[in-house]
Design a protein around this motif. Sequence first.
Motif, PDB file in Angstrom:
ATOM      1  N   ASN A  55      39.884  39.442  29.627  1.00  0.00           N
ATOM      2  CA  ASN A  55      39.452  39.536  31.014  1.00  0.00           C
ATOM      3  C   ASN A  55      39.899  38.295  31.777  1.00  0.00           C
ATOM      4  O   ASN A  55      40.205  37.259  31.189  1.00  0.00           O
ATOM      5  N   ASP A  56      39.918  38.407  33.109  1.00  0.00           N
ATOM      6  CA  ASP A  56      40.396  37.300  33.934  1.00  0.00           C
ATOM      7  C   ASP A  56      39.415  36.135  34.004  1.00  0.00           C
ATOM      8  O   ASP A  56      39.778  35.047  34.450  1.00  0.00           O
ATOM      9  N   THR A  57      38.180  36.353  33.582  1.00  0.00           N
ATOM     10  CA  THR A  57      37.155  35.305  33.636  1.00  0.00           C
ATOM     11  C   THR A  57      36.773  34.890  32.225  1.00  0.00           C
ATOM     12  O   THR A  57      36.580  35.732  31.349  1.00  0.00           O
ATOM     13  N   VAL A  58      36.664  33.584  32.008  1.00  0.00           N
ATOM     14  CA  VAL A  58      36.278  33.039  30.703  1.00  0.00           C
ATOM     15  C   VAL A  58      35.092  32.107  30.903  1.00  0.00           C
ATOM     16  O   VAL A  58      35.028  31.354  31.883  1.00  0.00           O
ATOM     17  N   VAL A  59      34.156  32.168  29.960  1.00  0.00           N
ATOM     18  CA  VAL A  59      32.967  31.316  30.003  1.00  0.00           C
ATOM     19  C   VAL A  59      33.049  30.285  28.878  1.00  0.00           C
ATOM     20  O   VAL A  59      33.247  30.650  27.711  1.00  0.00           O
ATOM     21  N   VAL A  60      32.919  29.015  29.231  1.00  0.00           N
ATOM     22  CA  VAL A  60      32.779  27.958  28.232  1.00  0.00           C
ATOM     23  C   VAL A  60      31.300  27.893  27.892  1.00  0.00           C
ATOM     24  O   VAL A  60      30.483  27.411  28.683  1.00  0.00           O
ATOM     25  N   VAL A  61      30.939  28.398  26.710  1.00  0.00           N
ATOM     26  CA  VAL A  61      29.518  28.504  26.354  1.00  0.00           C
ATOM     27  C   VAL A  61      29.028  27.314  25.533  1.00  0.00           C
ATOM     28  O   VAL A  61      27.819  27.100  25.415  1.00  0.00           O
ATOM     29  N   ASN A  62      29.956  26.554  24.964  1.00  0.00           N
ATOM     30  CA  ASN A  62      29.553  25.363  24.206  1.00  0.00           C
ATOM     31  C   ASN A  62      30.647  24.326  24.307  1.00  0.00           C
ATOM     32  O   ASN A  62      31.838  24.648  24.302  1.00  0.00           O
ATOM     33  N   LEU A  63      30.237  23.068  24.411  1.00  0.00           N
ATOM     34  CA  LEU A  63      31.202  21.985  24.542  1.00  0.00           C
ATOM     35  C   LEU A  63      30.580  20.688  24.048  1.00  0.00           C
ATOM     36  O   LEU A  63      29.530  20.266  24.532  1.00  0.00           O
ATOM     37  N   GLY A  64      31.224  20.097  23.054  1.00  0.00           N
ATOM     38  CA  GLY A  64      30.826  18.782  22.573  1.00  0.00           C
ATOM     39  C   GLY A  64      32.052  17.893  22.474  1.00  0.00           C
ATOM     40  O   GLY A  64      33.092  18.312  21.975  1.00  0.00           O
ATOM     41  N   THR A  65      31.946  16.669  22.957  1.00  0.00           N
ATOM     42  CA  THR A  65      33.094  15.767  22.938  1.00  0.00           C
ATOM     43  C   THR A  65      32.640  14.316  22.994  1.00  0.00           C
ATOM     44  O   THR A  65      31.575  14.004  23.550  1.00  0.00           O
ATOM     45  N   ASN A  66      33.443  13.450  22.399  1.00  0.00           N
ATOM     46  CA  ASN A  66      33.242  12.010  22.537  1.00  0.00           C
ATOM     47  C   ASN A  66      34.225  11.399  23.525  1.00  0.00           C
ATOM     48  O   ASN A  66      34.276  10.174  23.679  1.00  0.00           O
ATOM     49  N   SER A  67      35.004  12.255  24.181  1.00  0.00           N
ATOM     50  CA  SER A  67      36.008  11.758  25.121  1.00  0.00           C
ATOM     51  C   SER A  67      35.417  11.397  26.477  1.00  0.00           C
ATOM     52  O   SER A  67      36.030  10.639  27.233  1.00  0.00           O
ATOM     53  N   PHE A  68      34.242  11.942  26.809  1.00  0.00           N
ATOM     54  CA  PHE A  68      33.601  11.665  28.094  1.00  0.00           C
ATOM     55  C   PHE A  68      32.153  11.253  27.823  1.00  0.00           C
ATOM     56  O   PHE A  68      31.284  12.103  27.606  1.00  0.00           O
ATOM     57  N   LEU A  69      31.911   9.934  27.827  1.00  0.00           N
ATOM     58  CA  LEU A  69      30.583   9.397  27.554  1.00  0.00           C
ATOM     59  C   LEU A  69      30.167   8.464  28.691  1.00  0.00           C
ATOM     60  O   LEU A  69      30.996   7.745  29.260  1.00  0.00           O
ATOM     61  N   ASP A  70      28.858   8.460  29.004  1.00  0.00           N
ATOM     62  CA  ASP A  70      28.367   7.546  30.037  1.00  0.00           C
ATOM     63  C   ASP A  70      28.063   6.180  29.420  1.00  0.00           C
ATOM     64  O   ASP A  70      28.347   5.936  28.240  1.00  0.00           O
ATOM     65  N   GLU A  71      27.474   5.297  30.215  1.00  0.00           N
ATOM     66  CA  GLU A  71      27.229   3.930  29.747  1.00  0.00           C
ATOM     67  C   GLU A  71      26.212   3.866  28.605  1.00  0.00           C
ATOM     68  O   GLU A  71      26.143   2.862  27.892  1.00  0.00           O
TER      69      GLU A  71
END
Length: 285
Positions: free
Chosen positions: A56-72
């Motif tokens: 389908n033309d629409t995709v849902v990101v239902v889970n995402l874990g990463t160490n590439s984007f962390l706050d202070e």
Amino acid sequence: MIQVDSSGAFSTNCVGVKCLPFPLSFSVGEADGSWMISAAAARAGELIDVLTRTANDTVVVVNLGTNSFLDEDDRQWRPSLIAAEQGVDCTVHRLGAWARVSIGLSEEFLVMDRSSLPRFLGATWSPYELALVDVPSGTTPAQLDELALVIGTAFGNEPVLPHLAESRFSLSGHDDCYLLVESRDAAVPASLLGRMLALLAGSALIEAGGVPSVRVPEPENALPERLLGENPHWIGNVGTASGDMVTVKLSPLSQRWHLGVMPPERARYTATLDLANGRWDLGSH
């Protein structure tokens, strides 16, 4: 032709304390009208065009874990902030705190056009957990809550597409290396195996030539179709790589590959990439 970069999964992942080269592994089976694929090593961004060809033309990101984007405080950014950083337009569907106790769910769903996935999954960052599902355009918030219920209550490797009548594929990735894929498209298993052969060969050429990237052809569908027609489980590793020639040794397995299983010394087949002539050949032993 596809471009293989030095940041690809076969170039950056290794096995065990000895850092042995990661083998190609691939298994496929059919369940309730969809194809279940387990594979390594590949990043979602290296395969997403293959997986979504009939989605389908629409995709849902239902889970995402990463160490590439962390706050202070070393906490991960919300998925919506990561999408904004990548310059991707999406709709945010917030599940709330209950998602924290559900395996495989983020507190936010990102709903985006499938054409935005290559930009979202760009090579400048890596997710260690990632799950995607396609849905029809115009899916309502109530339907997204139903999707969350299906994903959040799935057990282990239980297929989810049988419970999502209008979805065409789902992907679950771990450590930016291991993949579990469901697809209703019968052409996807062979196409995915062909892409992974090209990625492995490309990584070997990058290492042999000391270059940051290389363009390589994918094998004709007949090659991976022949392999999967003979056996559903395969393991492969690079045999030789020099100049513009790469050989990949391929062996059937009796069951799905798991960490610690290494390729046998004697392979059943050798797939050879002749880059100068832009062709693949498959020879048996």
